[in-house]
Scaffold this motif. Structure first.
Motif, PDB file in Angstrom:
ATOM      1  N   UNK A 182       1.569  52.797  58.268  1.00  0.00           N
ATOM      2  CA  UNK A 182       0.570  53.848  58.496  1.00  0.00           C
ATOM      3  C   UNK A 182       1.044  55.113  57.796  1.00  0.00           C
ATOM      4  N   UNK A 183       0.100  55.860  57.233  1.00  0.00           N
ATOM      5  CA  UNK A 183       0.476  57.111  56.575  1.00  0.00           C
ATOM      6  C   UNK A 183       0.709  58.207  57.619  1.00  0.00           C
ATOM      7  N   UNK A 184       1.440  59.247  57.213  1.00  0.00           N
ATOM      8  CA  UNK A 184       1.730  60.379  58.090  1.00  0.00           C
ATOM      9  C   UNK A 184       1.320  61.671  57.401  1.00  0.00           C
ATOM     10  N   UNK A 185       0.529  62.479  58.109  1.00  0.00           N
ATOM     11  CA  UNK A 185       0.002  63.722  57.539  1.00  0.00           C
ATOM     12  C   UNK A 185       0.969  64.888  57.685  1.00  0.00           C
ATOM     13  N   UNK A 186       2.153  64.636  58.252  1.00  0.00           N
ATOM     14  CA  UNK A 186       3.126  65.717  58.426  1.00  0.00           C
ATOM     15  C   UNK A 186       4.455  65.400  57.756  1.00  0.00           C
ATOM     16  N   UNK A 187       4.451  64.415  56.840  1.00  0.00           N
ATOM     17  CA  UNK A 187       5.670  64.028  56.132  1.00  0.00           C
ATOM     18  C   UNK A 187       5.385  63.935  54.636  1.00  0.00           C
ATOM     19  N   UNK A 188       6.370  64.231  53.774  1.00  0.00           N
ATOM     20  CA  UNK A 188       6.121  64.264  52.330  1.00  0.00           C
ATOM     21  C   UNK A 188       5.941  62.878  51.734  1.00  0.00           C
ATOM     22  N   UNK A 189       5.104  62.794  50.736  1.00  0.00           N
ATOM     23  CA  UNK A 189       4.868  61.524  50.049  1.00  0.00           C
ATOM     24  C   UNK A 189       6.099  61.119  49.245  1.00  0.00           C
ATOM     25  N   UNK A 190       6.137  59.830  48.881  1.00  0.00           N
ATOM     26  CA  UNK A 190       7.263  59.313  48.117  1.00  0.00           C
ATOM     27  C   UNK A 190       8.403  58.831  48.995  1.00  0.00           C
ATOM     28  N   UNK A 191       8.210  58.861  50.302  1.00  0.00           N
ATOM     29  CA  UNK A 191       9.256  58.431  51.226  1.00  0.00           C
ATOM     30  C   UNK A 191       8.678  57.512  52.296  1.00  0.00           C
ATOM     31  N   UNK A 367       7.195  45.498  63.553  1.00  0.00           N
ATOM     32  CA  UNK A 367       7.671  46.796  63.075  1.00  0.00           C
ATOM     33  C   UNK A 367       6.515  47.511  62.389  1.00  0.00           C
ATOM     34  N   UNK A 368       6.300  48.757  62.757  1.00  0.00           N
ATOM     35  CA  UNK A 368       5.289  49.589  62.099  1.00  0.00           C
ATOM     36  C   UNK A 368       6.030  50.712  61.378  1.00  0.00           C
ATOM     37  N   UNK A 369       5.964  50.687  60.052  1.00  0.00           N
ATOM     38  CA  UNK A 369       6.603  51.704  59.222  1.00  0.00           C
ATOM     39  C   UNK A 369       5.611  52.827  58.920  1.00  0.00           C
ATOM     40  N   UNK A 370       6.138  53.961  58.485  1.00  0.00           N
ATOM     41  CA  UNK A 370       5.283  55.078  58.089  1.00  0.00           C
ATOM     42  C   UNK A 370       5.568  55.446  56.640  1.00  0.00           C
ATOM     43  N   UNK A 371       4.547  55.939  55.976  1.00  0.00           N
ATOM     44  CA  UNK A 371       4.742  56.500  54.641  1.00  0.00           C
ATOM     45  C   UNK A 371       4.252  57.950  54.662  1.00  0.00           C
ATOM     46  N   UNK A 372       5.028  58.831  54.058  1.00  0.00           N
ATOM     47  CA  UNK A 372       4.587  60.215  53.948  1.00  0.00           C
ATOM     48  C   UNK A 372       3.356  60.313  53.074  1.00  0.00           C
ATOM     49  N   UNK A 373       2.450  61.241  53.423  1.00  0.00           N
ATOM     50  CA  UNK A 373       1.193  61.360  52.679  1.00  0.00           C
ATOM     51  C   UNK A 373       0.914  62.779  52.191  1.00  0.00           C
ATOM     52  N   UNK A 374       1.875  63.695  52.353  1.00  0.00           N
ATOM     53  CA  UNK A 374       1.655  65.092  51.965  1.00  0.00           C
ATOM     54  C   UNK A 374       2.315  65.364  50.623  1.00  0.00           C
ATOM     55  N   UNK A 375       1.592  65.990  49.725  1.00  0.00           N
ATOM     56  CA  UNK A 375       2.160  66.372  48.425  1.00  0.00           C
ATOM     57  C   UNK A 375       3.410  67.221  48.690  1.00  0.00           C
ATOM     58  N   UNK A 376       4.566  66.844  48.105  1.00  0.00           N
ATOM     59  CA  UNK A 376       5.832  67.495  48.467  1.00  0.00           C
ATOM     60  C   UNK A 376       5.827  69.013  48.370  1.00  0.00           C
ATOM     61  N   UNK A 377       5.171  69.584  47.358  1.00  0.00           N
ATOM     62  CA  UNK A 377       5.141  71.049  47.226  1.00  0.00           C
ATOM     63  C   UNK A 377       4.386  71.674  48.407  1.00  0.00           C
ATOM     64  N   UNK A 378       3.298  71.046  48.830  1.00  0.00           N
ATOM     65  CA  UNK A 378       2.547  71.561  49.984  1.00  0.00           C
ATOM     66  C   UNK A 378       3.378  71.430  51.259  1.00  0.00           C
TER      67      UNK A 378
END
Length: 423
Positions: A182-191, A367-378
């Motif tokens: 699942x994506x996360x709206x409070x974590x940076x993308x690419x991780x 296991x449910x993993x998360x992926x960051x979804x926020x552009x790192x600069x933002x």
């Protein structure tokens, strides 16, 4: 020796299990944009499920549709071995994206409402499709069965149970492992992020009706005012969290809706409240639900209400529990491929979903993993300024598209290879 080392390193680089992701990304991007522009409400995902089924058929999966309503099951067999299950809102979109949704849908109340993918499920589906394609390309690297589950109605915690009730694990192999992203709206993308143990809370939606005896607002002594009873009840139930529960155990009781009365000077006959109740452990959940009923009855009794409050529980969902051993195994395997700096432990959340039902019904670790979804600069800018980023379910939420889709595909693919890889 040096030339041999260079040849070996080159061979290892060329053998990356993620080779081909950049090549297929344009198709995944087009799929994401199409899904984002054409969202559908829970249990009405007809177009979406047809599209997912078609994508799986293209890469060689045996596909079954209509499981539990609009659910999709894709199966790829590759000899004897384990089976791994890989699992992939009415909001007016205000992101300003060129592919923003303008779709509407009819909700269960018969109302026409705007619809958008405000939780990232379009990202999940695109990444899920990418993982399916990559695993089909590298059958020489794993053995067993991949079960791709396109689950409907995750937002209303109905889809997993509907598929299970429709004979999911009688019609298809029971998985030895279940993995979702699942994506996360409070974590940076690419991780990629992981949480061992309790990762998401249980949820119970509570409808509470408090009864009184209505009358004129100028003569309150001739009435039993349910508005006052409701106000006391709202305040009193907060003591369940602050005074009755172990302070080291997480819990939330939120009154999200309260309705009663029609006019300034009329005391109504009843007030209706809607609550959401969250916890991790069953004993805490039990304490909260029993406490709400006890306090509501006590407040009504103290006010001489004509009848006891009526309490109904719906949309009940158990917590999401990540098997610690498998979580550790998957996070380590992913870190070996994409770097430990890109695979990090995260905090549990008090939100809920129903993915855990699959593992529970199959008796398999999940296991449910998360992926960051926020552009790192933002993301960095929000940390410095203290501003809040648009959350999941926000009309302004827009994931950092390409890295989020790629990391979703990466997490699912590497997890499957770790669990199904040949000795």
């Amino acid at each position: 020796m040096l030339p041999r080392m260079l040849i070996l390193l080159a061979a290892l680089a060329a053998a990356s299990p993620l080779d081909g992701l950049d090549q297929i990304y344009p198709q995944l991007d087009a799929l994401y944009v199409d899904l984002h522009k054409n969202p559908e409400l829970s249990l009405k995902e007809q177009r979406t499920s047809a599209r997912m089924a078609d994508e799986l058929r293209k890469v060689g999966y045996e596909v079954t549709t209509g499981v539990g309503g609009t659910g999709v099951v894709g199966m790829l067999r590759n000899g004897k071995g384990p089976t791994v299950l890989l699992d992939a809102l009415p909001v007016e979109e205000k992101t300003g994206l060129p592919y923003a949704s303008t779709a509407t849908g009819v909700n269960p109340a018969g109302q026409t409402v705007p619809v958008m993918h405000a939780c990232g499920h379009d990202v999940h589906m695109a990444g899920w499709t990418g993982a399916a394609a990559l695993l089909a390309r590298m059958k020489d690297r794993w053995r067993g069965t991949v079960l791709m589950i396109g689950q409907p109605a995750e937002e209303t915690v109905q889809g997993a149970r509907a598929m299970i009730a429709d004979g999911l694990f009688k019609r298809f192999p029971k998985p030895d492992f279940a993995v979702a992203v699942h994506d996360s709206a409070d974590l940076p993308s690419g991780k990629i992020y992981y949480v061992p143990g309790y990762a998401m809370a249980s949820v119970d939606s509570v409808d509470l009706t408090i009864f009184g005896r209505g009358g004129h607002g100028a003569a309150p002594d001739k009435t039993v005012d349910p508005v006052v009873i409701a106000a006391r009840t709202v305040l009193a139930i907060q003591t369940l969290v602050s005074r009755e529960k172990d302070p080291l155990e997480p819990a939330v009781v939120t009154v999200g809706s309260i309705h009663g009365g029609t006019k300034y000077n009329i005391i109504p006959d009843e007030v209706k409240l809607q609550l959401t109740v969250r916890a991790y452990k069953p004993e805490v959940r039990k304490l909260l639900l029993e406490g709400i009923e006890r306090i509501a009855k006590a407040e009504a009794l103290s006010a001489r209400a004509p009848r006891e409050p009526l309490m109904k529980i719906s949309e009940a969902q158990d917590p999401t529990y990540n098997d610690p051993a498998v979580t550790k195994r998957l996070s380590a395997a992913i870190a070996r491929q994409i770097g430990a700096q890109n695979v990090l432990e995260a905090r549990p959340e008090m939100v809920a979903e129903d993915f855990g039902e699959f593992g529970k019904a199959a008796g398999a670790p999940s296991v449910r993993l998360r992926v960051g979804a926020v552009e790192p600069a933002k993301y960095e800018a929000s940390l410095k300024s203290g501003t809040t980023l648009p959350s999941l379910h926000s009309s302004e939420f827009a994931p950092d598209k390409e890295p989020t889709i790629k990391m979703t595909a990466t997490a699912l693919t590497l997890s499957a290879l770790e669990l199904l890889g040949k000795p």
